[in-house]
Design a protein around this motif. Structure first.
Motif, mmCIF file in Angstrom:
data_model
loop_
_atom_site.group_PDB
_atom_site.id
_atom_site.type_symbol
_atom_site.label_atom_id
_atom_site.label_comp_id
_atom_site.label_asym_id
_atom_site.label_seq_id
_atom_site.Cartn_x
_atom_site.Cartn_y
_atom_site.Cartn_z
ATOM 1 N N THR A 128 1.108 12.155 -6.329
ATOM 2 C CA THR A 128 1.652 11.348 -5.399
ATOM 3 C C THR A 128 1.501 9.644 -6.092
ATOM 4 O O THR A 128 0.665 9.608 -7.010
ATOM 5 C CB THR A 128 0.737 11.166 -4.217
ATOM 6 O OG1 THR A 128 -0.523 10.982 -4.410
ATOM 7 C CG2 THR A 128 0.571 12.586 -3.680
ATOM 8 N N MET A 129 2.239 8.881 -5.602
ATOM 9 C CA MET A 129 2.186 7.565 -6.166
ATOM 10 C C MET A 129 2.394 6.795 -4.850
ATOM 11 O O MET A 129 2.867 6.941 -3.926
ATOM 12 C CB MET A 129 3.233 7.210 -6.999
ATOM 13 C CG MET A 129 4.831 7.553 -6.848
ATOM 14 S SD MET A 129 5.667 7.713 -8.449
ATOM 15 C CE MET A 129 5.385 6.191 -9.193
ATOM 16 N N CYS A 130 1.763 5.442 -4.967
ATOM 17 C CA CYS A 130 2.054 4.275 -3.793
ATOM 18 C C CYS A 130 1.709 3.089 -4.570
ATOM 19 O O CYS A 130 1.060 2.843 -5.317
ATOM 20 C CB CYS A 130 0.940 4.793 -2.986
ATOM 21 S SG CYS A 130 0.829 3.614 -1.404
ATOM 22 N N ASN A 131 2.574 1.958 -3.923
ATOM 23 C CA ASN A 131 2.267 0.506 -4.010
ATOM 24 C C ASN A 131 1.920 0.213 -2.849
ATOM 25 O O ASN A 131 2.909 -0.086 -1.918
ATOM 26 C CB ASN A 131 3.715 0.112 -4.315
ATOM 27 C CG ASN A 131 3.562 -1.444 -4.506
ATOM 28 O OD1 ASN A 131 2.567 -2.037 -4.894
ATOM 29 N ND2 ASN A 131 4.621 -2.119 -4.637
ATOM 30 N N PRO A 132 0.508 0.002 -2.273
ATOM 31 C CA PRO A 132 0.029 -0.220 -1.219
ATOM 32 C C PRO A 132 0.199 -1.575 -0.779
ATOM 33 O O PRO A 132 0.505 -2.656 -1.505
ATOM 34 C CB PRO A 132 -1.453 0.186 -1.469
ATOM 35 C CG PRO A 132 -1.764 -0.121 -2.762
ATOM 36 C CD PRO A 132 -0.438 0.359 -3.686
ATOM 37 N N PRO A 133 0.329 -1.889 0.489
ATOM 38 C CA PRO A 133 0.249 -3.199 1.058
ATOM 39 C C PRO A 133 -1.029 -3.947 0.624
ATOM 40 O O PRO A 133 -2.094 -3.497 0.836
ATOM 41 C CB PRO A 133 0.291 -2.985 2.470
ATOM 42 C CG PRO A 133 -0.001 -1.684 2.935
ATOM 43 C CD PRO A 133 0.189 -0.629 1.597
ATOM 44 N N PHE A 134 -0.734 -4.956 -0.176
ATOM 45 C CA PHE A 134 -2.115 -5.336 -0.617
ATOM 46 C C PHE A 134 -2.726 -6.678 0.051
ATOM 47 O O PHE A 134 -3.726 -7.122 -0.246
ATOM 48 C CB PHE A 134 -1.824 -5.953 -2.179
ATOM 49 C CG PHE A 134 -0.935 -6.632 -2.508
ATOM 50 C CD1 PHE A 134 0.378 -6.046 -3.102
ATOM 51 C CD2 PHE A 134 -0.825 -8.005 -2.356
ATOM 52 C CE1 PHE A 134 1.352 -6.602 -3.276
ATOM 53 C CE2 PHE A 134 0.273 -8.954 -2.622
ATOM 54 C CZ PHE A 134 1.259 -8.085 -3.083
ATOM 55 N N HIS A 135 -2.075 -7.331 1.194
ATOM 56 C CA HIS A 135 -2.551 -8.103 1.994
ATOM 57 C C HIS A 135 -3.295 -7.847 3.220
ATOM 58 O O HIS A 135 -2.877 -6.619 3.750
ATOM 59 C CB HIS A 135 -1.479 -9.192 2.268
ATOM 60 C CG HIS A 135 -0.943 -9.930 1.301
ATOM 61 N ND1 HIS A 135 -1.614 -10.912 0.324
ATOM 62 C CD2 HIS A 135 0.442 -9.896 0.890
ATOM 63 C CE1 HIS A 135 -1.093 -11.209 -0.431
ATOM 64 N NE2 HIS A 135 0.318 -10.836 -0.224
ATOM 65 N N ALA A 136 -4.331 -8.505 3.710
ATOM 66 C CA ALA A 136 -5.010 -7.888 4.809
ATOM 67 C C ALA A 136 -4.328 -8.458 6.125
ATOM 68 O O ALA A 136 -4.847 -8.160 7.266
ATOM 69 C CB ALA A 136 -6.398 -8.514 4.767
ATOM 70 N N SER A 137 -3.486 -9.404 6.025
ATOM 71 C CA SER A 137 -2.784 -10.041 7.336
ATOM 72 C C SER A 137 -1.630 -10.457 7.148
ATOM 73 O O SER A 137 -1.230 -10.729 5.958
ATOM 74 C CB SER A 137 -3.736 -11.065 8.154
ATOM 75 O OG SER A 137 -3.995 -12.104 7.071
ATOM 76 N N ALA A 138 -0.743 -10.814 8.105
ATOM 77 C CA ALA A 138 0.327 -11.446 7.975
ATOM 78 C C ALA A 138 0.353 -13.033 7.369
ATOM 79 O O ALA A 138 1.218 -13.335 6.568
ATOM 80 C CB ALA A 138 1.512 -11.421 9.139
ATOM 81 N N ALA A 139 -0.663 -13.516 7.711
ATOM 82 C CA ALA A 139 -0.859 -15.087 7.383
ATOM 83 C C ALA A 139 -1.165 -14.777 5.831
ATOM 84 O O ALA A 139 -0.786 -15.808 5.130
ATOM 85 C CB ALA A 139 -1.976 -15.563 8.210
ATOM 86 N N GLU A 140 -1.883 -13.985 5.504
ATOM 87 C CA GLU A 140 -2.238 -13.944 3.775
ATOM 88 C C GLU A 140 -0.946 -13.687 3.279
ATOM 89 O O GLU A 140 -0.791 -14.051 2.137
ATOM 90 C CB GLU A 140 -3.270 -13.036 3.710
ATOM 91 C CG GLU A 140 -3.940 -12.689 2.340
ATOM 92 C CD GLU A 140 -4.810 -11.579 2.255
ATOM 93 O OE1 GLU A 140 -4.800 -10.753 1.221
ATOM 94 O OE2 GLU A 140 -5.862 -11.523 3.069
ATOM 95 N N ALA A 141 -0.168 -12.721 3.772
ATOM 96 C CA ALA A 141 1.085 -12.493 2.814
ATOM 97 C C ALA A 141 1.899 -13.599 2.868
ATOM 98 O O ALA A 141 2.643 -13.834 1.847
ATOM 99 C CB ALA A 141 1.933 -11.147 3.817
ATOM 100 N N GLN A 142 2.162 -14.411 3.908
ATOM 101 C CA GLN A 142 2.733 -15.454 3.653
ATOM 102 C C GLN A 142 2.292 -16.497 2.771
ATOM 103 O O GLN A 142 3.204 -17.259 1.908
ATOM 104 C CB GLN A 142 2.635 -16.270 5.300
ATOM 105 C CG GLN A 142 3.738 -17.279 5.439
ATOM 106 C CD GLN A 142 5.211 -16.861 5.863
ATOM 107 O OE1 GLN A 142 5.597 -15.887 5.817
ATOM 108 N NE2 GLN A 142 6.162 -18.023 6.110
ATOM 109 N N SER A 143 1.260 -16.582 2.803
ATOM 110 C CA SER A 143 0.444 -17.510 1.941
ATOM 111 C C SER A 143 0.791 -17.113 0.412
ATOM 112 O O SER A 143 0.988 -17.857 -0.532
ATOM 113 C CB SER A 143 -0.949 -17.611 2.129
ATOM 114 O OG SER A 143 -1.560 -18.525 1.164
ATOM 115 N N GLY A 144 0.717 -15.588 0.281
ATOM 116 C CA GLY A 144 0.757 -15.161 -1.087
ATOM 117 C C GLY A 144 2.465 -15.503 -1.405
ATOM 118 O O GLY A 144 2.617 -15.957 -2.633
#
Length: 312
Positions: free
Chosen positions: A185-201
């Motif tokens: 199996t393989m996975c590129n997991p979601p690495f942010h903990a929140s939508a705000a953190e994703a936006q900041s990234g």
């Protein structure tokens, strides 16, 4: 001869700099997106999602024979060289248990957790090694787009299937069928903990490209919430994956996941010890401009691994 990107896997087709004249021959539509960069070389504007998507179309056509590939607006558009590395290093992991020979063909079966609209891992895995894949995703739009790519390319139709995860609390449950087996199996997991953190990234990424104008940022680099963030972030997602892998321990030889931050490894190793896995491997590789890695684990002892390989 272009300088090689020595950090990429030796079998990676993208070790050299992008040869834009050759890519344009494969996909003439790329031409209008190519210009001279500050260093006097040909390039595209990597902050422009349409240009990045066009580059991906050209790469997939030129190197992998994929005539038709597209993703909806605001879905993750992956950097193909780094994605190819995960496939090649996974091939090496399988080769380690097969007398150093990479196993090829449709009987080698992989499960891509979070296949996304781009379907990139199954495409590269099949076109490079002939493997078959199941791709899972919780997002309806992603599954629809991935299925459209598969249907549009005849060489993929019998090799790749997609399944939607209907329960956001589960990863393998509801996807892996009773008695079904996977070699990996393989996975590129979601690495942010929140939508705000994703936006900041995403804002940081645009700043690094010199394109931030102080406006609200569109998530050009990875659009949907399910692709970008998960409550608790990467560690929580991988811990859940480890926990559920115990329930299908005898149905898969190697489980694996990308780990974006090395600081997260100690937490992941702790979860693997608690799950009483038989073996853990951490494999470093290139992912874009940085070094990344994936962690792989198996519940099978060496003798069981040999028996698995012989049975394939």
């Amino acid at each position: 001869m272009s300088a090689e990107k020595n950090i990429l896997h030796p079998r990676n087709k993208h070790r050299s700099r992008y040869d834009f004249p050759e890519l344009i021959k494969s996909l003439p539509a790329l031409h209008s997106f190519v210009g001279m960069n500050a260093h006097g070389g040909e390039s595209i504007d990597f902050s422009d999602p349409i240009a990045v998507k066009m580059l991906n179309k050209a790469l997939l056509k030129h190197f992998y024979g994929i005539e038709t590939w597209d993703i909806p607006e605001n879905y993750l558009c992956p950097p193909i060289p780094g994605r190819a590395d995960y496939i090649h290093y996974m091939a090496d992991l399988l080769a380690n248990g097969n007398k150093g020979v990479v196993p090829k063909g449709k009987f080698i079966k992989g499960l891509d957790i979070g296949v996304g609209a781009n379907c990139i891992y199954p495409i590269i895995g099949h076109q490079e090694y002939g493997w078959s894949f199941v791709g899972s995703d919780i997002d309806t739009g992603a599954i629809k787009a991935a299925k459209a790519i598969i249907a549009a390319n005849s060489q993929l139709e019998k090799a790749i299937s997609c399944r939607q995860q209907s329960n956001k609390l589960h990863i393998f449950k509801g996807i892996v069928k009773p008695g079904e087996i996977f070699d990996f199996t393989m996975c590129n997991p979601p690495f942010h903990a929140s939508a705000a953190e994703a936006q900041s990234g995403t804002k940081r990424k645009l700043q690094n490209l010199g394109k931030h104008k102080g406006k609200d940022t569109v998530l050009n680099f990875g659009g949907q919430n399910s692709e970008l963030w998960y409550e608790g972030g990467e560690v929580a997602f991988i811990r859940k994956m480890i926990d559920e892998s115990t329930g299908i321990a005898d149905q898969c030889l190697w489980f694996s996941s990308l780990v974006s931050k090395s600081a997260n490894l100690s937490f992941i190793y702790g979860a693997l010890r608690s799950a009483d896995v038989a073996e853990v491997k951490t494999i470093e590789m290139a992912q874009g401009q940085k070094i990344s890695r994936f962690v792989a684990w198996t519940f099978m002892e060496p003798a069981e691994q040999r028996s698995w390989v012989q049975g394939r």
